[in-house]
Design a protein around this motif. Structure first.
Motif, PDB file in Angstrom:
ATOM      1  N   UNK A 146       0.839  -1.204   0.000  1.00 15.80           N
ATOM      2  CA  UNK A 146       0.000   0.000   0.000  1.00 15.80           C
ATOM      3  C   UNK A 146       0.873   1.253   0.000  1.00 15.80           C
ATOM      4  N   UNK A 147       1.908   1.259   0.828  1.00 13.29           N
ATOM      5  CA  UNK A 147       2.773   2.439   0.910  1.00 13.29           C
ATOM      6  C   UNK A 147       3.494   2.681  -0.415  1.00 13.29           C
ATOM      7  N   UNK A 148       4.072   1.617  -0.971  1.00 16.40           N
ATOM      8  CA  UNK A 148       4.825   1.757  -2.220  1.00 16.40           C
ATOM      9  C   UNK A 148       3.896   2.182  -3.352  1.00 16.40           C
ATOM     10  N   UNK A 149       2.719   1.572  -3.399  1.00 13.06           N
ATOM     11  CA  UNK A 149       1.763   1.922  -4.450  1.00 13.06           C
ATOM     12  C   UNK A 149       1.355   3.385  -4.332  1.00 13.06           C
ATOM     13  N   UNK A 150       1.041   3.806  -3.101  1.00 13.39           N
ATOM     14  CA  UNK A 150       0.614   5.198  -2.897  1.00 13.39           C
ATOM     15  C   UNK A 150       1.712   6.158  -3.342  1.00 13.39           C
ATOM     16  N   UNK A 151       2.959   5.836  -3.000  1.00 12.13           N
ATOM     17  CA  UNK A 151       4.050   6.735  -3.383  1.00 12.13           C
ATOM     18  C   UNK A 151       4.309   6.710  -4.879  1.00 12.13           C
ATOM     19  N   UNK A 152       4.152   5.553  -5.491  1.00 13.56           N
ATOM     20  CA  UNK A 152       4.321   5.497  -6.942  1.00 13.56           C
ATOM     21  C   UNK A 152       3.266   6.341  -7.638  1.00 13.56           C
ATOM     22  N   UNK A 153       2.035   6.249  -7.147  1.00 16.50           N
ATOM     23  CA  UNK A 153       0.964   7.052  -7.739  1.00 16.50           C
ATOM     24  C   UNK A 153       1.259   8.531  -7.539  1.00 16.50           C
ATOM     25  N   UNK A 154       1.705   8.871  -6.333  1.00 16.78           N
ATOM     26  CA  UNK A 154       2.011  10.273  -6.059  1.00 16.78           C
ATOM     27  C   UNK A 154       3.146  10.773  -6.953  1.00 16.78           C
ATOM     28  N   UNK A 155       4.202   9.960  -7.107  1.00 15.70           N
ATOM     29  CA  UNK A 155       5.328  10.386  -7.944  1.00 15.70           C
ATOM     30  C   UNK A 155       4.866  10.647  -9.362  1.00 15.70           C
ATOM     31  N   UNK A 156       4.047   9.733  -9.891  1.00 12.94           N
ATOM     32  CA  UNK A 156       3.533   9.917 -11.246  1.00 12.94           C
ATOM     33  C   UNK A 156       2.688  11.170 -11.350  1.00 12.94           C
ATOM     34  N   UNK A 157       1.827  11.363 -10.344  1.00 18.17           N
ATOM     35  CA  UNK A 157       0.948  12.531 -10.366  1.00 18.17           C
ATOM     36  C   UNK A 157       1.767  13.815 -10.281  1.00 18.17           C
ATOM     37  N   UNK A 158       2.840  13.781  -9.471  1.00 11.56           N
ATOM     38  CA  UNK A 158       3.706  14.962  -9.365  1.00 11.56           C
ATOM     39  C   UNK A 158       4.356  15.253 -10.710  1.00 11.56           C
ATOM     40  N   UNK A 159       4.836  14.180 -11.346  1.00 14.16           N
ATOM     41  CA  UNK A 159       5.489  14.357 -12.639  1.00 14.16           C
ATOM     42  C   UNK A 159       4.519  14.965 -13.650  1.00 14.16           C
TER      43      UNK A 159
END
Ligand SMILES: Nc1ncnc2c1ncn2[C@@H]1O[C@H](COP(=O)(O)OP(=O)(O)O)[C@@H](O)[C@H]1O
Ligand SMILES: [Mg+2]
Lengths: 398, 331
Positions: free
Chosen positions: A377-390
């Motif tokens: 859950x943590x890794x997925x959330x951060x991956x989504x956030x990184x993509x959204x930031x990009x």
């Protein structure tokens, strides 16, 4: 308008908040961060994640166990401890010391406890006569009586203790009888701590080296580029293992702290940030506001720190998010290999334990499942956030 | 009295590539340019995009290092001065940049950008920074209430005014304006040019005004240099450029900028042919490939810049041969 308001009102922030999944990810991350923060403040006593709180390998969600297991649980939980305490000289003190997690001995006179123990042992003897406990109705009835008897040894729980006891058993226990939920929760603190420290240090190193290389060019650039091409030509994990292994075998005091992990991560993780910040600096230094700053006679440091670095902050933010995830994932791998976290729980250690104890072979998935889910859950959330930031910072992406 | 003297200035940009990132060729951006600017004068530099105008400007303010030649400001050779030796000159000459959207730091309020210059050069005491800032913003016509706003909240014209205020903050004597209006809407261009005109008088400025637009140069400058592929091909006063211009390239530029007078519109010449590559400039006249008057001599030898009248220099074999200026009929 305050700085925060300006940031929240910026085009990038609005783009980010329009992305519903990113918002969910943000909320999840905020939850994890909050838990990590609370754990750092010590809300969870060490006994919650380090001590034996119940029988070994018990199932989570209070699912019923089979008869063999129930017998095992009743036999090992309090009975043996109380029996041993009763044999001691200082019975009162010994009884007072007996505990299993939050469970304590019932406040009864030693004589009464003694008789309960004897009755329990008698029931246990009768149970031993059965070949199999499962199918026989007589055995079932006897087992229930045995459980009830041993339960009389335990003081009823109330309030916070009751809550903690049940929470500890919510997702079951590991082979040593430690709470899986609390160990997985505590691992959040370890993971976030390693992630944040690594990401902060690496973004800082990467941004400083990258911007200096891009801005000054010449030999500075040559050295920095040489450094990162050299480092990045060594497979990341191999380097991590070598550094961590060197510490582990060196016998220095630092080997039981997180220091080797930090050193291993910081040695390699700055490269990505360094590369993108260098590229951005090469672009920014041609910008007319940088030329204007030079024409005004500002020194290199002022130009670099006031006019170039602040304009790479979006890259730092994205890289921070990516590095945090990278560090957490690598921590799990290193810990799994036995080269990472020691002396405190970590998802990697939990997965390692699950493997070593043959949990998976015997169909006990609570430990490996919980650790994986928490990490996932943590890794997925951060991956989504990184993509959204990009996406948010990409001018071509509306 | 010359405030600025430029002598044989050359700038080559190395182009790297190939296997070992070697220097494989050189861009000849500025090829031996010489001129001077007197105190109080406005000198224009005109030429097509890519002919080296910005490079020349940046060489003068030492944003770029010259390959050869010298820049002298008020009699001091500053071509190779160290940053600290250069600091006093930074206060005396400033540059206004072409793209107003790129000339302000997006992370700084416009007020902070100008205050930074004021504080760095100790133009105003700490307590008087805002007073001085208001004064500057009023002079360039920016609303003093918006000084804590960020650049993206301003229009191009407003940003360019802030850029001008920042350049003026150090109280300079000499300003290089590198196409200060070419990125702006036509309606805004005149306003910003008027601001520059007013400030020129108010601050008693000397200016080097760079533009690709002869009309603007004609309107604004006392004298102009025409550049082609890094060379100065003509230097002349801006009294009546339509009548006085001699170099075929300048005349072609005049054609490209039709004027309202119908008689003069008939001079229209259309530029044809390829611009030679700046990587390996031709041996002869750089304009030979597009020139109507081209001869064998033009293709072999570079014409020297010859003074025909007072302050009027032309680099053209054909023009220098003709005692009389070319008129429309002859073209
Ligand atoms: N930093 C640089 N590196 C390499 N080539 C450059 C650089 N700056 C300018 N040039 C080249 O020099 C020539 C002149 O450019 P410039 O001075 O910007 O022209 P202008 O301002 O007249 O449009 C162009 O061919 C351009 O490509
Ligand atoms: Mg230019």
């Amino acid at each position: 308008m305050s700085k925060l308001q300006r940031i929240l009102n910026s085009r990038e922030a609005r783009k980010l908040f329009r992305d519903k999944i990113a918002v969910v990810a943000l909320v999840l991350i905020a939850g994890y961060l909050l838990i990590a923060l609370l754990l750092m403040c010590g809300v969870l006593p060490p006994k919650a994640y380090a001590d034996v709180v119940g029988p070994s390998n018990s199932r989570g969600l209070f699912l019923s166990e089979n008869a063999e297991k129930r017998y095992e649980i009743a036999r090992t939980a309090m009975l043996g401890k109380v029996k041993r305490a009763l044999q001691r000289e200082d019975v009162e003190v010994a009884l007072d010391e007996v505990h299993l997690g939050w469970l304590r001995v019932a406040e009864k006179p030693p004589e009464e406890l003694k008789s309960i123990v004897e009755e329990s042992l008698e029931l246990q003897r009768q149970l031993k006569a059965f070949e199999r406990l499962d199918d026989d109705p007589d055995a079932k009835a006897l087992l229930t009586a045995f459980e009830q008897k041993t339960n009389q040894l335990v003081a009823p729980l109330s309030g916070a203790d009751y809550f903690m006891h049940n929470a500890a058993l919510l997702l079951g226990t590991d082979a040593q009888g430690r709470s899986i939920l609390f160990r997985a929760l505590y691992s959040i603190k370890v993971a976030i701590q390693i992630g944040v420290v690594t990401a902060l240090v690496c973004v800082l190193i990467g941004a400083l080296l990258g911007s200096a290389a891009g801005y000054f060019g010449g030999w500075v650039d040559y050295v920095v580029v040489w450094l990162y091409t050299t480092f990045s030509s060594i497979p990341n994990l191999v380097l991590l293992v070598i550094i961590a292994y060197a510490f582990t075998t060196s016998g220095s005091d630092a080997k039981d702290t997180l220091l080797p992990v930090y050193i291993a991560f910081c040695a390699t993780f700055w490269i990505g940030t360094c590369r993108v910040v260098r590229g951005e600096t090469l672009k920014l230094k041609q910008m007319e506001y940088v030329q204007a700053a030079k024409t005004a006679g500002f020194g290199s440091f002022r130009v670099l720190f006031r006019h170039i670095l602040p304009n790479t902050s979006h890259l730092m933010l994205i890289n921070f998010s990516l590095l945090l995830i990278g560090a957490i994932k690598s921590e799990v791998i290193l810990s799994y290999l036995g080269l990472g976290v020691k002396g405190q729980p970590s998802w990697g250690l939990m997965i390692r334990d699950a493997g070593n104890n043959g949990d998976v072979m015997t169909g006990f998935f609570w430990q490996i499942g919980t650790a994986t889910a928490f990490m996932f859950v943590l890794v997925l959330a951060f991956n989504i956030l990184s993509d959204a930031l990009q996406d948010a910072f990409d001018p071509k992406h509306l | 009295m010359a405030l600025l003297e430029v002598e044989n200035l050359v700038k080559h940009f190395p182009v790297r590539g190939g296997l070992m990132n070697r220097v494989i060729k050189q861009v000849h951006a500025v090829n031996g340019v010489s001129f001077s600017v007197d105190k109080g004068e406005i000198v224009g530099i005109v030429g097509e995009s890519g002919c080296g105008k910005s490079t020349l400007g940046k060489l003068i303010v030492r944003l770029l290092e010259a390959t050869a030649g010298a820049v002298k400001f008020d009699g001091h050779d500053i071509t190779h001065s160290s940053p600290s030796a250069l600091l006093p000159f930074r206060r005396r000459m400033q540059m206004i940049f072409q793209d107003p959207h790129a000339s302000l730091n997006p992370r700084m309020t416009v007020g902070a950008a100008v205050r930074e210059v004021l504080a760095f050069h100790q133009i105003a005491a700490r307590g008087e920074l805002n007073t001085k800032l208001d004064e500057l913003f009023t002079q360039v016509g920016v609303n003093t209430d918006s000084k804590e706003k960020y650049p993206h909240e301003f229009s191009g014209g407003q940003k360019q005014r802030v850029g001008i205020a920042r350049a003026l903050a150090v109280n300079p004597e000499f300003i290089i304006a590198d196409e200060p209006v070419s990125a702006l809407d036509v309606s805004i261009q005149a306003q910003v040019l008027n601001v520059l005109m007013d400030l020129k008088a108010e601050f008693n400025l000397t200016m080097l005004f760079i533009s690709h637009d002869l009309k603007v140069i004609d309107h604004f400058c006392d004298r102009m240099l025409v550049m082609y592929l890094g060379f100065v091909v003509e230097e002349m006063p801006c009294q009546d450029i339509h009548a006085d211009a001699l170099h075929p390239y300048t005349r072609a530029l005049l054609g490209a900028n039709p004027v309202s007078d119908p008689d003069k519109r008939s001079e229209l010449t259309v530029l044809e042919g390829e611009v030679p590559s700046p990587y390996n400039p031709p041996q002869g006249c750089p304009f030979a490939t597009r020139c109507d008057l081209v001869t064998d001599q033009c293709r072999q030898e570079m014409p020297p810049l010859v003074e025909l009248d007072a302050g009027h220099r032309v680099a053209c074999w054909e023009v220098n041969k003709t005692p009389e200026p070319i008129t429309a009929a002859e073209v």
